[in-house]
Design a protein around this motif. Sequence first.
Motif, PDB file in Angstrom:
ATOM      1  N   ASN A   1      -6.167   9.195  -6.601  1.00  0.00           N
ATOM      2  CA  ASN A   1      -6.687   7.992  -7.245  1.00  0.00           C
ATOM      3  C   ASN A   1      -7.102   6.909  -6.249  1.00  0.00           C
ATOM      4  OD1 ASN A   1      -6.428   8.876  -9.928  1.00  0.00           O
ATOM      5  ND2 ASN A   1      -4.233   8.459  -9.858  1.00  0.00           N
ATOM      6  N   LEU A   2      -6.794   7.128  -4.977  1.00  0.00           N
ATOM      7  CA  LEU A   2      -7.193   6.142  -3.971  1.00  0.00           C
ATOM      8  C   LEU A   2      -8.499   6.603  -3.322  1.00  0.00           C
ATOM      9  CD1 LEU A   2      -3.736   5.462  -2.262  1.00  0.00           C
ATOM     10  CD2 LEU A   2      -4.705   4.445  -4.323  1.00  0.00           C
TER      11      LEU A   2
ATOM     12  N   ALA B   1       1.144   4.339  -2.608  1.00  0.00           N
ATOM     13  CA  ALA B   1       1.076   5.725  -2.145  1.00  0.00           C
ATOM     14  C   ALA B   1       2.244   6.537  -2.701  1.00  0.00           C
ATOM     15  CB  ALA B   1       1.071   5.772  -0.616  1.00  0.00           C
TER      16      ALA B   1
ATOM     17  N   TYR C   1       6.462   7.761   6.391  1.00  0.00           N
ATOM     18  CA  TYR C   1       7.078   6.571   5.799  1.00  0.00           C
ATOM     19  C   TYR C   1       8.434   6.925   5.214  1.00  0.00           C
ATOM     20  CZ  TYR C   1       2.439   4.637   6.229  1.00  0.00           C
ATOM     21  OH  TYR C   1       1.258   4.205   6.738  1.00  0.00           O
TER      22      TYR C   1
ATOM     23  N   ARG D   1       0.839  -1.202   0.000  1.00  0.00           N
ATOM     24  CA  ARG D   1       0.000   0.000   0.000  1.00  0.00           C
ATOM     25  C   ARG D   1       0.873   1.250   0.000  1.00  0.00           C
ATOM     26  NH1 ARG D   1      -3.919  -1.716  -2.139  1.00  0.00           N
ATOM     27  NH2 ARG D   1      -4.908   0.289  -1.759  1.00  0.00           N
TER      28      ARG D   1
ATOM     29  N   TYR E   1       1.507  16.551   9.909  1.00  0.00           N
ATOM     30  CA  TYR E   1       1.488  17.793   9.163  1.00  0.00           C
ATOM     31  C   TYR E   1       0.432  17.711   8.082  1.00  0.00           C
ATOM     32  CZ  TYR E   1       3.176  21.485   6.032  1.00  0.00           C
ATOM     33  OH  TYR E   1       3.264  22.577   5.229  1.00  0.00           O
ATOM     34  N   THR E   2      -0.461  18.679   8.039  1.00  0.00           N
ATOM     35  CA  THR E   2      -1.403  18.708   6.918  1.00  0.00           C
ATOM     36  C   THR E   2      -1.036  19.857   5.996  1.00  0.00           C
ATOM     37  OG1 THR E   2      -3.025  20.200   7.881  1.00  0.00           O
ATOM     38  CG2 THR E   2      -3.229  17.870   8.433  1.00  0.00           C
ATOM     39  N   PHE E   3      -1.074  19.557   4.713  1.00  0.00           N
ATOM     40  CA  PHE E   3      -0.549  20.487   3.725  1.00  0.00           C
ATOM     41  C   PHE E   3      -1.471  21.687   3.512  1.00  0.00           C
ATOM     42  CE2 PHE E   3       1.992  16.906   3.126  1.00  0.00           C
ATOM     43  CZ  PHE E   3       3.038  17.179   2.270  1.00  0.00           C
TER      44      PHE E   3
ATOM     45  N   ALA F   1      -2.692   6.705   6.539  1.00  0.00           N
ATOM     46  CA  ALA F   1      -2.235   7.518   7.659  1.00  0.00           C
ATOM     47  C   ALA F   1      -2.210   6.694   8.942  1.00  0.00           C
ATOM     48  CB  ALA F   1      -3.147   8.736   7.822  1.00  0.00           C
TER      49      ALA F   1
ATOM     50  N   SER G   1      -3.242  17.933  -0.546  1.00  0.00           N
ATOM     51  CA  SER G   1      -2.326  16.951  -1.102  1.00  0.00           C
ATOM     52  C   SER G   1      -2.769  15.566  -0.646  1.00  0.00           C
ATOM     53  CB  SER G   1      -0.911  17.274  -0.622  1.00  0.00           C
ATOM     54  OG  SER G   1      -0.012  16.291  -1.033  1.00  0.00           O
ATOM     55  N   VAL G   2      -3.848  15.099  -1.253  1.00  0.00           N
ATOM     56  CA  VAL G   2      -4.337  13.767  -0.917  1.00  0.00           C
ATOM     57  C   VAL G   2      -3.987  12.821  -2.069  1.00  0.00           C
ATOM     58  CG1 VAL G   2      -6.180  14.604   0.549  1.00  0.00           C
ATOM     59  CG2 VAL G   2      -6.606  14.302  -1.879  1.00  0.00           C
ATOM     60  N   PHE G   3      -4.195  11.508  -1.859  1.00  0.00           N
ATOM     61  CA  PHE G   3      -3.938  10.543  -2.932  1.00  0.00           C
ATOM     62  C   PHE G   3      -5.192  10.457  -3.792  1.00  0.00           C
ATOM     63  CE2 PHE G   3      -1.434   9.151   0.777  1.00  0.00           C
ATOM     64  CZ  PHE G   3      -0.167   9.322   0.247  1.00  0.00           C
TER      65      PHE G   3
ATOM     66  N   ARG H   1       3.657  13.364  -0.048  1.00  0.00           N
ATOM     67  CA  ARG H   1       2.624  13.138   0.946  1.00  0.00           C
ATOM     68  C   ARG H   1       2.941  11.886   1.765  1.00  0.00           C
ATOM     69  NH1 ARG H   1       0.458  14.274   4.780  1.00  0.00           N
ATOM     70  NH2 ARG H   1      -1.706  14.880   5.088  1.00  0.00           N
TER      71      ARG H   1
ATOM     72  N   GLU I   1      -7.864  15.734   4.378  1.00  0.00           N
ATOM     73  CA  GLU I   1      -6.506  16.102   4.771  1.00  0.00           C
ATOM     74  C   GLU I   1      -6.396  16.122   6.307  1.00  0.00           C
ATOM     75  OE1 GLU I   1      -4.068  17.553   2.160  1.00  0.00           O
ATOM     76  OE2 GLU I   1      -2.757  17.063   3.820  1.00  0.00           O
TER      77      GLU I   1
ATOM     78  N   MET J   1       5.447  12.543   4.292  1.00  0.00           N
ATOM     79  CA  MET J   1       4.915  13.323   5.397  1.00  0.00           C
ATOM     80  C   MET J   1       3.843  12.559   6.186  1.00  0.00           C
ATOM     81  SD  MET J   1       6.921  15.775   5.303  1.00  0.00           S
ATOM     82  CE  MET J   1       6.280  16.690   6.683  1.00  0.00           C
ATOM     83  N   LEU J   2       3.591  11.327   5.803  1.00  0.00           N
ATOM     84  CA  LEU J   2       2.781  10.468   6.684  1.00  0.00           C
ATOM     85  C   LEU J   2       3.716   9.619   7.551  1.00  0.00           C
ATOM     86  CD1 LEU J   2      -0.142   9.243   4.404  1.00  0.00           C
ATOM     87  CD2 LEU J   2      -0.268  10.843   6.301  1.00  0.00           C
TER      88      LEU J   2
ATOM     89  N   GLU K   1       1.543   7.496  -6.153  1.00  0.00           N
ATOM     90  CA  GLU K   1       0.532   8.541  -6.262  1.00  0.00           C
ATOM     91  C   GLU K   1       1.061   9.901  -5.842  1.00  0.00           C
ATOM     92  OE1 GLU K   1      -2.665   8.353  -7.422  1.00  0.00           O
ATOM     93  OE2 GLU K   1      -2.095   6.359  -8.111  1.00  0.00           O
ATOM     94  N   ASN K   2       1.841   9.938  -4.765  1.00  0.00           N
ATOM     95  CA  ASN K   2       2.272  11.221  -4.229  1.00  0.00           C
ATOM     96  C   ASN K   2       3.377  10.970  -3.201  1.00  0.00           C
ATOM     97  OD1 ASN K   2       2.561  13.689  -2.953  1.00  0.00           O
ATOM     98  ND2 ASN K   2       0.367  14.127  -2.939  1.00  0.00           N
TER      99      ASN K   2
ATOM    100  N   MET L   1      -6.549  12.681   7.744  1.00  0.00           N
ATOM    101  CA  MET L   1      -5.265  11.984   7.626  1.00  0.00           C
ATOM    102  C   MET L   1      -4.318  12.416   8.735  1.00  0.00           C
ATOM    103  SD  MET L   1      -4.989  12.106   3.482  1.00  0.00           S
ATOM    104  CE  MET L   1      -3.398  11.363   3.205  1.00  0.00           C
TER     105      MET L   1
END
Lengths: 312, 308, 244
Positions: free
Chosen positions: C95-96, A187, A200, A183, C85-87, C105, C91-93, A194, C150, A197-198, A190-191, C153
């Motif tokens: 396509n998911l 991710a 990983y 997963r 941190y939230t952008f 998250a 800035s989310v994924f 991001r 966001e 910043m989660l 995709e980005n 997450m």
Amino acid sequence: MTQRILALHLGLIGLLFVLQFVLPPYHHDNIARIMVMAAYAMGYNLMFGYTGLLSLGHAMFFAAGMYGMGLSMQHAGFAAEAALAVGITAGFGLALGVGLLALRTTGVAFMIVTLMFAQALFLAILYFGPFTRGDEGFVIPLSARIFAGLRLSDPTIRYFAALALFALVLLAMLWLIRHPVGRVLIAIRENEERTRMLGYDTWRHKLFAVTASGTISGTAGAVYGLLFGYVGASFAEVPYSIFPLLWVLLGGAGTLVGPFIGTLFMFYLIDLASGVTDAYMLVVGVALLLLTLFAPRGIMGMLRERWLPWLP
Amino acid sequence: MEFGPHLMLAVLEGLVQASVLTLTALGLSLVFGVMRVVNVAHGEFFMLGAVLAWWITSLLGGGAGLAFAAALVGAPLMVGAIAALADWLVLRRVAYDPERTIVATIGLLYIFQQITLMTFGPDARPVPPPFNTRLALPWFEWGEGGIALYWPWGLSITSYKLFVIAAAPVVLVALWLVMTRTRLGLVLRATRIDSETARAFAIPVEQVYALVFGIGAALAALGAVLVVPIRQAHYLMGADPLLLSFIVVIIGGLGSLRGTVLAAVLIGMSDGIISVFFTPTLAKIFATLVVAMVLVARPGGLFGERRT
Amino acid sequence: MAAVTLIETRALSRHFGGIRAVDGVNFALPEGELRALIGPNGAGKTTFVSLLCGRIAPSGGQVCFLGQDVTTLPAHRRIGMGMAYTFQITSVFGNLTVQENIALAVQRRRAGNGRALESETRAALAQVGLTDRAEQPARALSYGHQRLLEIAMGLGQRPRLLILDEPTQGLSDGEVAAFIALMREVARQTTILLIEHNMDVVMTLAERITVMDAGRIIAEGPPDEIRADARVQEAYLGKQHAEG
């Protein structure tokens, strides 16, 4: 949801199992090759389709596996089992090394670095001609192609060996992309920022993707050499880096069965075309153009988008 | 031959190599600099230039000089037109997305190769040089009476090779004048810096891209026309120039024209010199590994601007 | 104050060329507080919080988190220690699905525990009110819902410190009210650092306010004090009035 995914993939493996008994010899041999190459393509797909890393040098991993297997047989007299292990290890080691270096770059630079490393390996195979038999390559004698007592040169056994590799890689991929690590790879595709910043470590995940992808490709190379009895420098050349990209794009990048569908289609497309013309490169070229222009998501990608959103 | 004369010969061969490479790599660099895409089919435009040069000269026959001059003008123009068309039909429609462009140009590569194979055939064919006087070159030695000139056996160059060496600087100056002194140059530079803003200033960016792609291919073709009298035209000849151009553009810094010229001279010279003293395969292994490591260490290239 | 200092900076600086985006900032945030960070555009707020969470490296100075010097730690390690941190720019994924976004998250802490992963994902979904949209791809959400995703997450990470960069930008009045309620609830367990332009949100929520201008902290204190501060009015509120 999980059940139909499992059913689809086990069904495909089951179908290929049954096909063994009904296919005429010509197609029987083709499907065996396609299954090994599809395993190679699935390895490629792990990096390109799932992690978003475009390599233009995957032939080096395929060739590393193939030559690791072949040379250890030829020069050290290894039996098939040990030689296969050497081949897989060679793919793994090369992928780890290339990953450590190439992942310091991104985007276009990453593609070119992989291309250059692959080119260096190909040239090295030519340069050490006395050891590798250079351009000509070498044949693995029938007597050496016995694995755990089974004669790999026998069509039926060869078919099942190819199927075993294919099924193993397919199920391993299915497991991986549903696993948390898989997963995270998606991710990253995709980005990446991001994902970082989660919390990983994206670099280590990418290194894992490159290494696993290279190991699968190397395994496919070693098995291909064992099953079909030939080791040659052409497998290290640029076209063999382009083919998996083509197969994956055609079948659908980032889909599980896409690589198999793509390999199957392309193989028979060239096969049919070569009945009409010997211009197989033209077919490849036109296919690449049409794909990028009209179907950037590939066959399975399109299916997933239109009708089957649950497709992994 | 002694080492001194041998080295001089190697340097001259290196200069020929550097001249052709400068033109070819400049084309690739121009395309990358303005359009931000990597053209994998660049080597095939080189090949097409060589094949078309053969076609034009053998069609015109007659005086080698005139036929060659026609090829020198005609082949790059034709290749440029083919490339511009390919850009319009394909690259424009994938919106110059970097990855899709790479895949599409790989497709073009195979198509060009196969069409050439089917029409031109698998043989390597020579183009006669327009002039080819062998010029012996002197070397010196420390004799008893000080420096003495002598003509070592084998130390010579043809007038044609000198022409090739001179060609690159001439084209470079012409290109530089176009880039700095003309309206076209201004448009190119503006698009290169920021295509969005250029669009806002009513620059027809798509046409500019097609033109740039054409010019880039034409430069490769020009390099190829210059090289066919020395090396024959063959449908697979595009691989080496592609690889070397890549190397040059990377070492020079992606998209930096000045860096590209510097690197082309450096690589062309060292490739020429190394292959006189070592086997070409070893030289290429070395070169590809160096490029990979340069990119790993400095993704912006040796002479490229550092991006943070 | 008896509270433990959660995050602290000493002489933290970041220069871009000749521009001092963040210039020798000393900052401390006690655990449990809801702090707002305000200042005019270009004051260096986003750069400052990017330095806190390690998205960019400082030119000088120190960042301490949970009493540990984290200045040289990469971003993912700091996030792992309990920052989220939230952008500012969503800035989310895309396509998911919404649910997959939040699961990503959550899963860093719950990778080996499917049940906890599922229940915490569902909890974060419910907290921001996106349960109905769990199966939609994130790109299909409205802008306001993407902002909420966001935030979810951020919450899904169960952080010790939640950094929110202009979370209410572009939200409707109703969504802002819901956000205020949500923050009140979250603030009971989590320390929050909130960059915000909406003064109503700031004045309603913040326990203390830090004001930045030109890369420096020019004032810090409870809302009433900040409202009355002449320097702040000049640097920030004054400019806004002038603009408006």
